[in-house]
Each structure stands twice: as structure tokens, then as C-alpha cells.
Design a protein around this motif. Structure first.
Motif, PDB file in Angstrom:
ATOM      1  N   SER A  18       0.826  -1.215   0.000  1.00 23.04           N
ATOM      2  CA  SER A  18       0.000   0.000   0.000  1.00 23.04           C
ATOM      3  C   SER A  18       0.856   1.260   0.000  1.00 23.04           C
ATOM      4  O   SER A  18       0.636   2.187  -0.792  1.00 23.04           O
ATOM      5  CB  SER A  18      -0.910   0.016   1.230  1.00 23.04           C
ATOM      6  N   VAL A  19       1.832   1.305   0.891  1.00 18.42           N
ATOM      7  CA  VAL A  19       2.697   2.483   1.034  1.00 18.42           C
ATOM      8  C   VAL A  19       3.491   2.734  -0.247  1.00 18.42           C
ATOM      9  O   VAL A  19       3.606   3.876  -0.720  1.00 18.42           O
ATOM     10  CB  VAL A  19       3.636   2.299   2.245  1.00 18.42           C
ATOM     11  N   ASP A  32      -5.025   4.638   6.006  1.00 25.33           N
ATOM     12  CA  ASP A  32      -4.733   3.495   6.877  1.00 25.33           C
ATOM     13  C   ASP A  32      -5.997   3.100   7.628  1.00 25.33           C
ATOM     14  O   ASP A  32      -6.343   3.683   8.659  1.00 25.33           O
ATOM     15  CB  ASP A  32      -3.608   3.848   7.857  1.00 25.33           C
ATOM     16  N   CYS A  33      -6.688   2.089   7.085  1.00 23.73           N
ATOM     17  CA  CYS A  33      -7.939   1.607   7.680  1.00 23.73           C
ATOM     18  C   CYS A  33      -7.708   0.564   8.773  1.00 23.73           C
ATOM     19  O   CYS A  33      -8.671   0.092   9.386  1.00 23.73           O
ATOM     20  CB  CYS A  33      -8.837   1.008   6.600  1.00 23.73           C
ATOM     21  N   ASP A  34      -6.453   0.188   8.995  1.00 24.51           N
ATOM     22  CA  ASP A  34      -6.145  -0.764  10.071  1.00 24.51           C
ATOM     23  C   ASP A  34      -6.112   0.013  11.384  1.00 24.51           C
ATOM     24  O   ASP A  34      -5.046   0.242  11.975  1.00 24.51           O
ATOM     25  CB  ASP A  34      -4.805  -1.439   9.789  1.00 24.51           C
ATOM     26  N   VAL A  35      -7.296   0.422  11.840  1.00 27.64           N
ATOM     27  CA  VAL A  35      -7.401   1.412  12.914  1.00 27.64           C
ATOM     28  C   VAL A  35      -6.998   0.874  14.287  1.00 27.64           C
ATOM     29  O   VAL A  35      -6.778   1.650  15.212  1.00 27.64           O
ATOM     30  CB  VAL A  35      -8.826   2.006  12.977  1.00 27.64           C
ATOM     31  N   GLU A  36      -6.919  -0.442  14.425  1.00 28.75           N
ATOM     32  CA  GLU A  36      -6.485  -1.005  15.707  1.00 28.75           C
ATOM     33  C   GLU A  36      -4.969  -0.967  15.854  1.00 28.75           C
ATOM     34  O   GLU A  36      -4.450  -0.955  16.959  1.00 28.75           O
ATOM     35  CB  GLU A  36      -6.998  -2.438  15.847  1.00 28.75           C
ATOM     36  N   LEU A  42       4.362   5.591   9.856  1.00 31.79           N
ATOM     37  CA  LEU A  42       5.771   5.452  10.232  1.00 31.79           C
ATOM     38  C   LEU A  42       6.679   5.540   9.005  1.00 31.79           C
ATOM     39  O   LEU A  42       7.819   5.995   9.095  1.00 31.79           O
ATOM     40  CB  LEU A  42       5.992   4.118  10.950  1.00 31.79           C
ATOM     41  N   PHE A  43       6.170   5.102   7.859  1.00 36.30           N
ATOM     42  CA  PHE A  43       6.937   5.159   6.612  1.00 36.30           C
ATOM     43  C   PHE A  43       6.857   6.543   5.969  1.00 36.30           C
ATOM     44  O   PHE A  43       7.852   7.081   5.500  1.00 36.30           O
ATOM     45  CB  PHE A  43       6.438   4.096   5.629  1.00 36.30           C
ATOM     46  N   PHE A  44       5.652   7.115   5.970  1.00 39.20           N
ATOM     47  CA  PHE A  44       5.460   8.398   5.297  1.00 39.20           C
ATOM     48  C   PHE A  44       5.961   9.588   6.112  1.00 39.20           C
ATOM     49  O   PHE A  44       6.342  10.615   5.556  1.00 39.20           O
ATOM     50  CB  PHE A  44       3.980   8.608   4.963  1.00 39.20           C
ATOM     51  N   SER A 253      11.706   2.949   5.967  1.00 40.74           N
ATOM     52  CA  SER A 253      11.905   3.685   4.726  1.00 40.74           C
ATOM     53  C   SER A 253      11.017   3.068   3.648  1.00 40.74           C
ATOM     54  O   SER A 253      10.532   1.952   3.789  1.00 40.74           O
ATOM     55  CB  SER A 253      13.378   3.626   4.297  1.00 40.74           C
ATOM     56  N   ILE A 254      10.829   3.794   2.560  1.00 38.37           N
ATOM     57  CA  ILE A 254       9.976   3.335   1.474  1.00 38.37           C
ATOM     58  C   ILE A 254      10.855   2.819   0.343  1.00 38.37           C
ATOM     59  O   ILE A 254      11.657   3.563  -0.231  1.00 38.37           O
ATOM     60  CB  ILE A 254       9.052   4.462   0.986  1.00 38.37           C
TER      61      ILE A 254
END
Length: 285
Positions: A18-19, A32-36, A42-44, A253-254
Motif C-alpha cells: 500500500s505504502v 490506513d484503515c487498520d485502525v487497531e 511510520l513510513f510516510f 523507509s519506502i
């Protein structure tokens, strides 16, 4: 175009895919829909972050109006209401905010008030708008936060990437329902093939165009790819098992920004998906 990226479990590389897709696109929105357990930010490392609370309506009881008929208690399938010692109790932690108990109360003894269940953080990282949902600890459902995230994402960008929660829960269903295309990320193991089958069944149920990204690929047999061949699922890309890639990820990092081969890989992946979506749109027009 809205692309949803999902996987049968955590750790397959869903956020990695995704990133990197969002990073190689111009004017993109990463959601980021992984809300839990959100970690895309952290990457962006977004800047100019703004926060917005997400609230739901929950019932509260007015004891002077309640006659103890228990109709609301019988209605609630989540057991969020109880009548004890001549008083009606609302267990906020398991209330799903459906509002049915208020409609069923013949005495009008239940009203609503707002309760914060999480927040949305929005910021900017280069050409990418970064939206992160954060669910408060102990809340029953992340769907209200996801709904608010997706609503906000419609106001930005031409390409939206939904980084879905792992698995096939209601939260995942909410994350993919408006997607134009679903990318299923799978590992090259027997368990990876099992988890792939689970999310494949979900996107098929929703009638979503889809394809698979095979991550951590080795030269040995790949049960996930065998499953794709058996079911006739399009393999969009194969990402190798790469120690350098692991080091880049561990440093938050990306890869597409650090290594040209991965920039080309993810640019190609986006182009393939765009062609798939255009083909799907043409075939249904």
C-alpha cells in the motif's frame, strides 16, 4: 480510482504494498484503515498533522421515566443493556450504537449522547496525503472510524489507496465496499494460500475486480501461486524475498524511493491495475 489492499492475516506485506503504491503515484491519498494498529504513517512521516475526533451516539437512561418493562434489554442482541435493582444500566463498551433500544422504549426513557471512539490524523508527505485512523483502546468496533476516514478521503487526490485491516471481518468489508479494485497480498506458504482463499472469497462475494501480489517469493514451490493458478486468479506482481528490502522496511523507509527496481515494480503494478480497472469499466458499459 480507489484501490483496496488486503490480506488474510497480518505480516504478509499489505502495508508495504500500500505504502509503495501510494508513494510512486502523483496526487495520491494513503488511507490506513487498520485502525487497531495503524503503522503506515511510520513510513510516510507526514507533516502538518491535523486531528479530528470520531464519535458515536450511545444511549443513556433517565430513571425517572423508566418503568422496568425491559423491552430495550430484550431487543439488544449485544447485551449492552441490563435492568438491575430498579435501574437500567448501559454498558458503553459493547454498545454498537444502532439506536434500536431508543426506538423500542415505549416510555421515552432512553436518550442519546456522543461518545468519542477514536480519531483521524491527516497530514502530508510529498505528493501523498496521509490519513490515519486510530481506534480508542477497548472499543467494540472500528467501523465508525473507518467510515469517517473514507468520507474524508473522497475530498482529496485522484488515486486513493485503502490499507485494509487484516482478515475478513466487518471492518475489512467496510474498507473495500467502495473500492474500484482489490489487491490481495499473499505469502508463498501453505498458510498463505489458506489466508488468500479467505479474502478471495470475500472480494468475490462483493463482486470486486481483483488480483494477487505474491510477496516474499523464493525459487521453491509457492502454494499461494498454485492456488491462483487453480482458481484462475490474475497474479499482478511477484516481489522477491530480499534481505535488503527487509532492512529498508525495518528502518521505516519506502523501498520505491530508495531502490530503482522497486520504483519500477510498483509503478508497473499501478499501471497494470489501471488497465484492469479500465477494462472492467469498458466491459460493463
Amino acid at each position: 480510482m480507489r484501490i483496496a489492499v488486503l490480506s488474510g492475516k497480518g505480516g504478509t506485506g499489505k502495508t508495504f504494498v500500500s505504502v509503495n503504491m501510494a508513494s510512486v503515484a502523483k496526487d495520491s491519498v494513503y488511507v490506513d484503515c487498520d485502525v487497531e494498529e495503524p503503522n503506515g504513517h511510520l513510513f510516510f512521516k507526514p507533516i502538518d498533522i491535523k486531528s479530528e475526533k470520531v464519535s458515536v451516539w450511545i444511549p443513556f437512561a433517565e430513571d425517572n421515566k423508566c418503568v422496568g418493562c425491559r423491552k430495550c434489554v430484550d431487543f439488544c442482541k449485544f447485551n449492552a443493556l441490563a435492568y438491575i435493582k430498579d435501574s437500567l444500566f448501559v454498558f458503553e463498551e459493547i454498545c454498537h450504537s444502532c439506536g434500536g433500544c431508543i426506538l423500542f422504549c415505549p416510555q421515552g426513557a432512553l436518550s442519546e449522547r456522543q461518545k468519542a471512539v477514536g480519531e483521524i490524523q491527516s497530514g502530508k508527505s510529498g505528493d501523498t496525503a496521509v490519513l490515519t485512523g486510530i481506534l480508542n483502546i477497548g472499543e467494540a468496533s472500528g467501523i465508525p472510524v473507518i467510515k469517517s476516514l473514507l468520507h474524508n478521503s473522497k475530498m482529496n487526490g485522484s488515486l486513493v489507496i485503502n490499507d485494509c485491516p487484516p482478515g475478513s471481518s466487518c471492518a475489512v468489508m467496510e474498507s473495500i465496499k467502495d473500492a474500484d479494485y482489490c489487491v490481495l497480498v499473499a505469502e508463498p506458504t501453505v498458510f498463505g494460500a489458506h489466508d488468500l482463499a479467505m479474502v478471495y472469497e470475500l472480494v468475490t462475494l462483493f463482486g470486486k475486480p481483483h488480483g494477487v501480489v505474491l510477496n516474499k517469493c523464493l525459487e521453491s514451490e509457492n502454494p499461494a501461486e498454485e492456488y491462483c493458478n487453480k482458481m484462475g486468479i490474475k497474479v499482478l506482481s511477484r516481489i522477491p524475498f530480499d534481505s535488503e528490502l527487509g532492512l529498508i522496511n525495518s528502518n521505516a523507509s519506502i523501498a520505491a524511493k530508495e531502490l530503482k527496481p522497486y520504483r519500477e515494480l510498483f509503478s508497473g503494478l499501478l499501471e497494470t491495475i489501471s488497465l484492469e480497472v479500465r477494462h472492467e469499466t469498458t466491459s460493463h458499459s
